[in-house]
Enzyme design. Sequence first.
Site: not given
Ligand code: 13P
Length: 274
Positions: A79-80, A175-176, A203-204, A225-226, A228
């Site tokens: 990821d990223h 994100h977060g 994402h996020g 994507n999850v 947090t």
């Molecule tokens: P969250 O942490 O906001 O769920 O996003 C995770 C994410 O997009 C990882 O690439």
Amino acid sequence: MMEHNLLLDAWKEGKAIGAFNANTYDDMEAIVQAAAELGRPVILMASMSCCKFMGIDTFVMFAKHLEKKYGTPVITHLDHCIDPELLYKCVDAGFDYVMFDGSNRSFEENCQMTAQIVRDCHEKGVFVEGELGVISGTEGPLKSDTGVFTDPQQMKEFIARTDLDTLAVSIGNQHGFYKGEPKLNFELLEVLAKESSIPLVLHGGTGIPVEDIARAVSMGICKVNVGTDIRATYLRTVSEYGKNWDGKNDIRGYITCLRDEIKKVAKYYMVSYS
Ligand code: 13P
């Protein structure tokens, strides 16, 4: 190549595959168990810091073991990643699918670097995700307070020049934990999905109402994507367990409780777009 073709299958059916950030064997196992109970494939994501913490070989080994143990497809994803050297190490270690995040670079540099990485990864049968626009919040080494929406024209050029497999878009997702109500720009997503020849990625995922996630998936998102929510559930469960600890050395009871809580969270997201 077979496993990530599942992403394309999901996309064609208007469905998505859940992608979750994991950092230990226990959260990995809980996420795979959740997917297996729903009869769905799943994507386990390692961040750059997870790679450093767990070791890339260990991550791949755990994922392959869990795939066999639970009999459901598990796709390993980086990821990223902003560091090509780490990305290539992950490819060599057996990751199925990697993300090169060039969103903090100029458009030209993002295009050129992503295109080279795609060429190299495709030779080895590995899928590549890129990012265009900037997703706000903090994720690994990248931080943005404002975010920049993905531009449809730039996106078409980016896809044509890089030949990448999936694209992370910025449509109001963060994100977060969201400060305030999450508000996805569905008008923009509609345009992006129409103009894109490849599946898009959201994402996020943490905190976006599941009805909104389901709507985004029906419009062309193939991966959600999850991260947090998984980490927060992990830490909340550990801390509550600690507060109520009866002094007995029952470590398995605590890990069972931890896995159950993470499994619930993973299922909560996955059922909305399965
Ligand atoms: P969250 O942490 O906001 O769920 O996003 C995770 C994410 O997009 C990882 O690439």
